[in-house]
Design a protein around this motif. Sequence first.
Motif, PDB file in Angstrom:
ATOM      1  N   GLY A   3       0.767  -1.231   0.000  1.00 58.96           N
ATOM      2  CA  GLY A   3       0.000   0.000   0.000  1.00 58.96           C
ATOM      3  C   GLY A   3       0.806   1.294   0.000  1.00 58.96           C
ATOM      4  O   GLY A   3       0.333   2.298   0.543  1.00 58.96           O
ATOM      5  N   ILE A   4       1.994   1.323  -0.599  1.00 59.30           N
ATOM      6  CA  ILE A   4       2.731   2.587  -0.678  1.00 59.30           C
ATOM      7  C   ILE A   4       2.299   3.347  -1.925  1.00 59.30           C
ATOM      8  O   ILE A   4       1.735   2.772  -2.863  1.00 59.30           O
ATOM      9  N   SER A   5       2.541   4.633  -1.928  1.00 55.03           N
ATOM     10  CA  SER A   5       2.096   5.481  -3.035  1.00 55.03           C
ATOM     11  C   SER A   5       2.961   5.270  -4.270  1.00 55.03           C
ATOM     12  O   SER A   5       4.030   4.644  -4.214  1.00 55.03           O
ATOM     13  N   ARG A   6       2.456   5.777  -5.381  1.00 55.10           N
ATOM     14  CA  ARG A   6       3.223   5.694  -6.628  1.00 55.10           C
ATOM     15  C   ARG A   6       4.568   6.408  -6.513  1.00 55.10           C
ATOM     16  O   ARG A   6       5.579   5.919  -7.015  1.00 55.10           O
ATOM     17  N   TYR A   7       4.551   7.589  -5.871  1.00 57.21           N
ATOM     18  CA  TYR A   7       5.795   8.352  -5.747  1.00 57.21           C
ATOM     19  C   TYR A   7       6.826   7.582  -4.935  1.00 57.21           C
ATOM     20  O   TYR A   7       8.007   7.535  -5.287  1.00 57.21           O
ATOM     21  N   GLN A   8       6.368   6.939  -3.854  1.00 56.71           N
ATOM     22  CA  GLN A   8       7.298   6.146  -3.046  1.00 56.71           C
ATOM     23  C   GLN A   8       7.806   4.938  -3.827  1.00 56.71           C
ATOM     24  O   GLN A   8       8.985   4.569  -3.719  1.00 56.71           O
ATOM     25  N   ALA A   9       6.921   4.352  -4.625  1.00 58.41           N
ATOM     26  CA  ALA A   9       7.343   3.196  -5.415  1.00 58.41           C
ATOM     27  C   ALA A   9       8.378   3.598  -6.456  1.00 58.41           C
ATOM     28  O   ALA A   9       9.387   2.897  -6.672  1.00 58.41           O
ATOM     29  N   MET A  10       8.160   4.734  -7.135  1.00 50.90           N
ATOM     30  CA  MET A  10       9.138   5.197  -8.127  1.00 50.90           C
ATOM     31  C   MET A  10      10.474   5.529  -7.466  1.00 50.90           C
ATOM     32  O   MET A  10      11.543   5.294  -8.034  1.00 50.90           O
ATOM     33  N   SER A  11      10.414   6.095  -6.252  1.00 53.32           N
ATOM     34  CA  SER A  11      11.654   6.407  -5.532  1.00 53.32           C
ATOM     35  C   SER A  11      12.418   5.149  -5.184  1.00 53.32           C
ATOM     36  O   SER A  11      13.658   5.106  -5.260  1.00 53.32           O
ATOM     37  N   GLN A  12      11.705   4.097  -4.768  1.00 52.95           N
ATOM     38  CA  GLN A  12      12.369   2.850  -4.428  1.00 52.95           C
ATOM     39  C   GLN A  12      12.976   2.168  -5.649  1.00 52.95           C
ATOM     40  O   GLN A  12      14.067   1.607  -5.581  1.00 52.95           O
ATOM     41  N   LEU A  13      12.273   2.274  -6.781  1.00 53.19           N
ATOM     42  CA  LEU A  13      12.790   1.648  -8.005  1.00 53.19           C
ATOM     43  C   LEU A  13      13.881   2.497  -8.652  1.00 53.19           C
ATOM     44  O   LEU A  13      14.717   1.970  -9.390  1.00 53.19           O
ATOM     45  N   GLY A  14      13.860   3.810  -8.423  1.00 57.82           N
ATOM     46  CA  GLY A  14      14.827   4.694  -9.063  1.00 57.82           C
ATOM     47  C   GLY A  14      14.533   4.912 -10.524  1.00 57.82           C
ATOM     48  O   GLY A  14      15.460   5.051 -11.334  1.00 57.82           O
ATOM     49  N   VAL A  15      13.233   4.953 -10.877  1.00 56.28           N
ATOM     50  CA  VAL A  15      12.836   5.136 -12.271  1.00 56.28           C
ATOM     51  C   VAL A  15      12.028   6.420 -12.385  1.00 56.28           C
ATOM     52  O   VAL A  15      11.557   6.983 -11.397  1.00 56.28           O
ATOM     53  N   THR A  16      11.848   6.891 -13.617  1.00 61.02           N
ATOM     54  CA  THR A  16      11.078   8.090 -13.868  1.00 61.02           C
ATOM     55  C   THR A  16       9.592   7.762 -13.946  1.00 61.02           C
ATOM     56  O   THR A  16       9.188   6.593 -13.980  1.00 61.02           O
ATOM     57  N   PHE A  17       8.781   8.824 -13.977  1.00 63.45           N
ATOM     58  CA  PHE A  17       7.338   8.660 -14.088  1.00 63.45           C
ATOM     59  C   PHE A  17       6.967   7.947 -15.393  1.00 63.45           C
ATOM     60  O   PHE A  17       6.073   7.100 -15.422  1.00 63.45           O
ATOM     61  N   LYS A  18       7.686   8.287 -16.463  1.00 60.10           N
ATOM     62  CA  LYS A  18       7.407   7.685 -17.769  1.00 60.10           C
ATOM     63  C   LYS A  18       7.709   6.191 -17.754  1.00 60.10           C
ATOM     64  O   LYS A  18       6.926   5.364 -18.266  1.00 60.10           O
ATOM     65  N   THR A  19       8.863   5.815 -17.159  1.00 60.23           N
ATOM     66  CA  THR A  19       9.223   4.392 -17.096  1.00 60.23           C
ATOM     67  C   THR A  19       8.255   3.622 -16.208  1.00 60.23           C
ATOM     68  O   THR A  19       7.879   2.480 -16.511  1.00 60.23           O
ATOM     69  N   PHE A  20       7.827   4.236 -15.118  1.00 61.22           N
ATOM     70  CA  PHE A  20       6.895   3.568 -14.203  1.00 61.22           C
ATOM     71  C   PHE A  20       5.565   3.281 -14.904  1.00 61.22           C
ATOM     72  O   PHE A  20       5.011   2.176 -14.805  1.00 61.22           O
ATOM     73  N   ASN A  21       5.036   4.245 -15.627  1.00 59.30           N
ATOM     74  CA  ASN A  21       3.792   4.034 -16.354  1.00 59.30           C
ATOM     75  C   ASN A  21       3.947   3.002 -17.468  1.00 59.30           C
ATOM     76  O   ASN A  21       3.010   2.248 -17.783  1.00 59.30           O
ATOM     77  N   ARG A  22       5.129   2.985 -18.093  1.00 57.47           N
ATOM     78  CA  ARG A  22       5.362   1.985 -19.145  1.00 57.47           C
ATOM     79  C   ARG A  22       5.304   0.580 -18.569  1.00 57.47           C
ATOM     80  O   ARG A  22       4.721  -0.351 -19.183  1.00 57.47           O
ATOM     81  N   LEU A  23       5.887   0.396 -17.370  1.00 62.21           N
ATOM     82  CA  LEU A  23       5.866  -0.927 -16.740  1.00 62.21           C
ATOM     83  C   LEU A  23       4.439  -1.321 -16.331  1.00 62.21           C
ATOM     84  O   LEU A  23       4.047  -2.485 -16.453  1.00 62.21           O
ATOM     85  N   LEU A  24       3.665  -0.342 -15.845  1.00 61.34           N
ATOM     86  CA  LEU A  24       2.282  -0.645 -15.474  1.00 61.34           C
ATOM     87  C   LEU A  24       1.468  -1.085 -16.681  1.00 61.34           C
ATOM     88  O   LEU A  24       0.691  -2.053 -16.628  1.00 61.34           O
ATOM     89  N   GLU A  25       1.674  -0.383 -17.798  1.00 64.69           N
ATOM     90  CA  GLU A  25       0.935  -0.719 -19.009  1.00 64.69           C
ATOM     91  C   GLU A  25       1.408  -2.024 -19.629  1.00 64.69           C
ATOM     92  O   GLU A  25       0.616  -2.833 -20.124  1.00 64.69           O
ATOM     93  N   LYS A  26       2.733  -2.265 -19.572  1.00 65.28           N
ATOM     94  CA  LYS A  26       3.303  -3.470 -20.186  1.00 65.28           C
ATOM     95  C   LYS A  26       2.841  -4.728 -19.471  1.00 65.28           C
ATOM     96  O   LYS A  26       2.524  -5.747 -20.118  1.00 65.28           O
ATOM     97  N   PHE A  27       2.771  -4.685 -18.117  1.00 66.64           N
ATOM     98  CA  PHE A  27       2.445  -5.891 -17.354  1.00 66.64           C
ATOM     99  C   PHE A  27       1.026  -5.848 -16.797  1.00 66.64           C
ATOM    100  O   PHE A  27       0.648  -6.704 -15.999  1.00 66.64           O
ATOM    101  N   GLY A  28       0.227  -4.863 -17.218  1.00 69.72           N
ATOM    102  CA  GLY A  28      -1.179  -4.818 -16.823  1.00 69.72           C
ATOM    103  C   GLY A  28      -1.376  -4.663 -15.329  1.00 69.72           C
ATOM    104  O   GLY A  28      -2.254  -5.324 -14.747  1.00 69.72           O
ATOM    105  N   ILE A  29      -0.588  -3.821 -14.679  1.00 72.11           N
ATOM    106  CA  ILE A  29      -0.691  -3.619 -13.235  1.00 72.11           C
ATOM    107  C   ILE A  29      -1.596  -2.427 -12.984  1.00 72.11           C
ATOM    108  O   ILE A  29      -1.350  -1.333 -13.494  1.00 72.11           O
ATOM    109  N   ASP A  30      -2.652  -2.637 -12.204  1.00 73.27           N
ATOM    110  CA  ASP A  30      -3.582  -1.557 -11.861  1.00 73.27           C
ATOM    111  C   ASP A  30      -3.140  -0.963 -10.524  1.00 73.27           C
ATOM    112  O   ASP A  30      -3.514  -1.457  -9.454  1.00 73.27           O
ATOM    113  N   TYR A  31      -2.309   0.072 -10.619  1.00 74.52           N
ATOM    114  CA  TYR A  31      -1.743   0.667  -9.402  1.00 74.52           C
ATOM    115  C   TYR A  31      -2.583   1.888  -9.024  1.00 74.52           C
ATOM    116  O   TYR A  31      -2.806   2.776  -9.848  1.00 74.52           O
ATOM    117  N   PRO A  32      -3.071   2.002  -7.787  1.00 70.99           N
ATOM    118  CA  PRO A  32      -3.877   3.167  -7.390  1.00 70.99           C
ATOM    119  C   PRO A  32      -3.086   4.463  -7.562  1.00 70.99           C
ATOM    120  O   PRO A  32      -1.888   4.523  -7.282  1.00 70.99           O
TER     121      PRO A  32
END
Length: 208
Positions: free
Chosen positions: A162-191
């Motif tokens: 249940g962590i936020s998108r911003y916290q998840a991107m910080s942990q992964l070390g990726v940009t907003f664009k890369t994070f959305n690409r991964l969500l779309e590529k693997f069909g992840i419905d992230y709040p």
Amino acid sequence: MISTELSMIQMLDPQRHELALLQAAWLEKGGTIEVLAGPSFKPPPERHEPPPRKKTTKARRIAPKPTYLDRMAQRDIEREERSARKEQAKAELLESVRALAETLTYAQAECKTGLARRTLQRLAVEGGFKFRPAINNRRPQRTSEADDLKNAERIRAFKEIGISRYQAMSQLGVTFKTFNRLLEKFGIDYPKATKGPELGASNKKAQD
């Protein structure tokens, strides 16, 4: 020198002898000879110098106290002088920044002058000049399929705790664009708006 004077005296002897005969003949006829007094020396009159004058000290002139109107006029003059100095300093700053803009970008000018980006942008608009465009030399990072799979698994784990998108991107070390690409590529419905727990606790759960 003496012989010359003696010869001159001897040359005058006939004239003196003739003059003496004439005087004797004049006296025999009853004439008289009046002996005139020679010029007498009279000393110049005594000069009386005037007594020296005593130097009188002039009374020091006291400047009149400035009136209210004088103070107001002086304030106006000082205000105009401060305004003129401010305009002069602004014009000098504008010209110096204009010269820097010919060879520097905004970021380089910030380091050079210590001025904020907004100040540099305002000066550029007022002066009608532009800074050199920044050259982006960064190449897009290529990620492999294995990296995408690994990041997708971590994204699903972040979603479960249940962590936020911003916290998840910080942990992964990726940009907003890369994070959305991964969500779309693997069909992840992230709040999109989720208030997650503390970041330290989320890391611990993700590692477990």
